[in-house]
Motif scaffolding. Sequence first.
Motif, PDB file in Angstrom:
ATOM      1  N   THR A 199      42.914  37.774  34.384  1.00 45.76           N
ATOM      2  CA  THR A 199      41.840  37.312  35.261  1.00 45.76           C
ATOM      3  C   THR A 199      41.931  35.807  35.450  1.00 45.76           C
ATOM      4  O   THR A 199      41.956  35.047  34.475  1.00 45.76           O
ATOM      5  CB  THR A 199      40.470  37.678  34.669  1.00 45.76           C
TER       6      THR A 199
ATOM      7  N   THR B 161      40.414  39.509  39.451  1.00 48.27           N
ATOM      8  CA  THR B 161      39.529  39.889  38.351  1.00 48.27           C
ATOM      9  C   THR B 161      39.973  41.239  37.803  1.00 48.27           C
ATOM     10  O   THR B 161      40.014  42.228  38.543  1.00 48.27           O
ATOM     11  CB  THR B 161      38.074  39.969  38.802  1.00 48.27           C
TER      12      THR B 161
ATOM     13  N   SER C  64      38.929  43.993  35.304  1.00 46.78           N
ATOM     14  CA  SER C  64      37.740  44.408  34.564  1.00 46.78           C
ATOM     15  C   SER C  64      37.542  45.910  34.688  1.00 46.78           C
ATOM     16  O   SER C  64      37.860  46.502  35.721  1.00 46.78           O
ATOM     17  CB  SER C  64      36.511  43.671  35.107  1.00 46.78           C
TER      18      SER C  64
END
Length: 115
Positions: A90, A112, A114
């Motif tokens: 990230t 990102t 996640s």
Amino acid sequence: QVQLEEFGGGLVQPGGSLRLSCAASGDTIYSINPMGWYRQAPGKERELVATISNAIINYADSVKGRFTISRDNAKKTMDLQMNSLKLEDTAVYYCNIDRWGVNYWGKGTLVTVSS
């Protein structure tokens, strides 16, 4: 003068893939002019991800075997294929070119990772 623009950032789950692209405009770029991807995670310094110059490629140890850099000088583009993404990937990813000692940077694209 060279302008760089990054594309392809976004949200991806751990283990997933993402492909970043960098488009250059302005003056001619040559294969001998090193181009590269750098990234900056929150609270950390900007770090090298991968560079390519005259088909000589270098990767940061943290991305070896997972990321692949490529470029097309005729199209003035550079890509970064990112596989097996990890949480620690990230960051904001920046495109860079060193054109005869003058460095140009894009504005960056956010990646990102996640769940």
